[in-house]
Motif scaffolding. Structure first.
Motif, PDB file in Angstrom:
ATOM      1  N   PHE A 102     -31.052  23.045  51.388  1.00 53.97           N
ATOM      2  CA  PHE A 102     -32.016  23.190  50.294  1.00 53.97           C
ATOM      3  C   PHE A 102     -31.827  22.169  49.175  1.00 53.97           C
ATOM      4  O   PHE A 102     -32.794  21.813  48.503  1.00 53.97           O
ATOM      5  CB  PHE A 102     -31.955  24.613  49.728  1.00 53.97           C
ATOM      6  N   LYS A 103     -30.593  21.740  48.966  1.00 59.61           N
ATOM      7  CA  LYS A 103     -30.287  20.726  47.943  1.00 59.61           C
ATOM      8  C   LYS A 103     -30.950  21.058  46.607  1.00 59.61           C
ATOM      9  O   LYS A 103     -31.591  20.207  45.971  1.00 59.61           O
ATOM     10  CB  LYS A 103     -30.704  19.331  48.417  1.00 59.61           C
ATOM     11  N   GLY A 104     -30.806  22.303  46.182  1.00 62.49           N
ATOM     12  CA  GLY A 104     -31.405  22.710  44.910  1.00 62.49           C
ATOM     13  C   GLY A 104     -32.912  22.592  44.896  1.00 62.49           C
ATOM     14  O   GLY A 104     -33.529  22.404  43.842  1.00 62.49           O
ATOM     15  N   TRP A 123     -36.895  19.844  51.107  1.00 59.42           N
ATOM     16  CA  TRP A 123     -37.474  21.135  50.747  1.00 59.42           C
ATOM     17  C   TRP A 123     -38.317  21.020  49.483  1.00 59.42           C
ATOM     18  O   TRP A 123     -39.353  21.682  49.342  1.00 59.42           O
ATOM     19  CB  TRP A 123     -36.398  22.211  50.582  1.00 59.42           C
ATOM     20  N   GLY A 124     -37.902  20.167  48.577  1.00 56.97           N
ATOM     21  CA  GLY A 124     -38.716  19.942  47.382  1.00 56.97           C
ATOM     22  C   GLY A 124     -40.064  19.356  47.720  1.00 56.97           C
ATOM     23  O   GLY A 124     -41.085  19.734  47.134  1.00 56.97           O
ATOM     24  N   ARG A 125     -40.108  18.429  48.680  1.00 58.32           N
ATOM     25  CA  ARG A 125     -41.394  17.861  49.103  1.00 58.32           C
ATOM     26  C   ARG A 125     -42.245  18.919  49.813  1.00 58.32           C
ATOM     27  O   ARG A 125     -43.478  18.916  49.683  1.00 58.32           O
ATOM     28  CB  ARG A 125     -41.158  16.646  50.000  1.00 58.32           C
ATOM     29  N   PHE A 126     -41.591  19.804  50.540  1.00 58.91           N
ATOM     30  CA  PHE A 126     -42.313  20.897  51.183  1.00 58.91           C
ATOM     31  C   PHE A 126     -42.918  21.816  50.125  1.00 58.91           C
ATOM     32  O   PHE A 126     -44.095  22.213  50.214  1.00 58.91           O
ATOM     33  CB  PHE A 126     -41.350  21.656  52.086  1.00 58.91           C
ATOM     34  N   ASP A 127     -42.150  22.158  49.110  1.00 60.65           N
ATOM     35  CA  ASP A 127     -42.671  22.950  47.988  1.00 60.65           C
ATOM     36  C   ASP A 127     -43.856  22.258  47.326  1.00 60.65           C
ATOM     37  O   ASP A 127     -44.810  22.923  46.893  1.00 60.65           O
ATOM     38  CB  ASP A 127     -41.585  23.170  46.938  1.00 60.65           C
ATOM     39  N   ALA A 174     -32.841  18.700  59.714  1.00 60.35           N
ATOM     40  CA  ALA A 174     -31.846  18.468  60.764  1.00 60.35           C
ATOM     41  C   ALA A 174     -30.912  17.338  60.370  1.00 60.35           C
ATOM     42  O   ALA A 174     -29.689  17.429  60.551  1.00 60.35           O
ATOM     43  CB  ALA A 174     -32.544  18.164  62.086  1.00 60.35           C
ATOM     44  N   VAL A 175     -31.466  16.279  59.793  1.00 61.15           N
ATOM     45  CA  VAL A 175     -30.642  15.159  59.337  1.00 61.15           C
ATOM     46  C   VAL A 175     -29.734  15.599  58.188  1.00 61.15           C
ATOM     47  O   VAL A 175     -28.537  15.304  58.170  1.00 61.15           O
ATOM     48  CB  VAL A 175     -31.538  13.981  58.908  1.00 61.15           C
ATOM     49  N   GLN A 176     -30.306  16.304  57.212  1.00 67.17           N
ATOM     50  CA  GLN A 176     -29.518  16.743  56.051  1.00 67.17           C
ATOM     51  C   GLN A 176     -28.389  17.690  56.439  1.00 67.17           C
ATOM     52  O   GLN A 176     -27.296  17.629  55.880  1.00 67.17           O
ATOM     53  CB  GLN A 176     -30.425  17.467  55.045  1.00 67.17           C
ATOM     54  N   SER A 177     -28.669  18.578  57.357  1.00 68.44           N
ATOM     55  CA  SER A 177     -27.714  19.639  57.690  1.00 68.44           C
ATOM     56  C   SER A 177     -26.732  19.251  58.782  1.00 68.44           C
ATOM     57  O   SER A 177     -25.652  19.844  58.888  1.00 68.44           O
ATOM     58  CB  SER A 177     -28.463  20.897  58.130  1.00 68.44           C
ATOM     59  N   GLY A 178     -27.109  18.298  59.621  1.00 69.62           N
ATOM     60  CA  GLY A 178     -26.293  17.978  60.783  1.00 69.62           C
ATOM     61  C   GLY A 178     -26.503  18.934  61.937  1.00 69.62           C
ATOM     62  O   GLY A 178     -25.787  18.864  62.945  1.00 69.62           O
TER      63      GLY A 178
END
Length: 207
Positions: free
Chosen positions: A44-46, A51-55, A69-73
């Motif tokens: 989520f990275k705050g 996720w911010g772009r999705f919001d 997937a890239v962010q989380s691994g």
């Protein structure tokens, strides 16, 4: 007294516990609270980054899944499971819903302003009849703006036809509360319905 009340949705009207959600959906990677919190930070990275772009409504689910997937691994399939699980995890908070009933009966005008991707907003509207208590609302994913940007607060006030000084705003994120106050709204940092109701009664803002 303030007759106009604007509510955030996540963790105010609807339950939102991402750490619990990760432990349920991805137990192999979130076996305890510490592991789940670390994973939540990567995903989520705050509520910035993907996720911010999705919001904001600027990316769709397929692009979100690949970015997470890239962010989380983790795999794209695992991120798809997480995204698919979110709407059901947004369960109404009974104490808040009961308070909304009382506020509406007392003659208050109810509105919402939520950072919510459009696909999730669509599902919430389809599933929850009590949202009819709200006269109007703004979802970030439908207007390509998100809190704490002042522009989304101005858009909401204009759409609702209400003045900032006559309005109370409830949100669980301090940055959003600060942004609302800077625009002249009376803003309350929401912890639970009992606390928020008590705060307003103590200040004489609702009857």
């Amino acid at each position: 007294m303030k007759k106009h009340l604007i509510f955030d949705f996540g963790a105010v009207v609807f339950r939102w516990q991402p750490v619990d959600l990760l432990r349920e959906v991805l137990p192999a990677h979130a076996s305890d609270a510490d592991a789940a919190r670390a994973l939540a930070e990567r995903i989520f990275k705050g509520y910035t980054d993907a996720w911010g772009r999705f919001d904001h409504g600027t990316i769709e689910v397929p692009e979100l899944v690949e970015a997470l997937a890239v962010q989380s691994g983790l795999s794209a399939a695992e991120m798809q499971r997480l995204v698919d699980a979110v709407p059901a995890a947004l369960e109404p908070l009974p104490d808040t819903v009961a308070w909304l009933d009382r506020l509406r009966a007392a003659g208050h005008r109810l509105f919402y302003l939520s950072n919510m991707p459009a696909p999730f907003a669509d599902q919430l509207e389809a599933r929850h009849a009590f949202l009819g208590h709200f006269e109007s609302g703004v979802f970030s994913g439908r207007v390509q703006l998100a809190k704490p940007d002042a522009a989304i607060f101005r858009l909401a006030l204009e759409r609702f036809g209400i003045a900032a000084e006559d309005t109370v705003f409830f949100d669980d994120h301090p940055a959003n509360v600060d942004a609302a106050r800077a625009l002249g709204l009376h803003a309350v940092l929401f912890q639970n319905a009992a606390q928020a109701e008590a705060d307003l009664r103590a200040e004489g803002l609702v009857g």
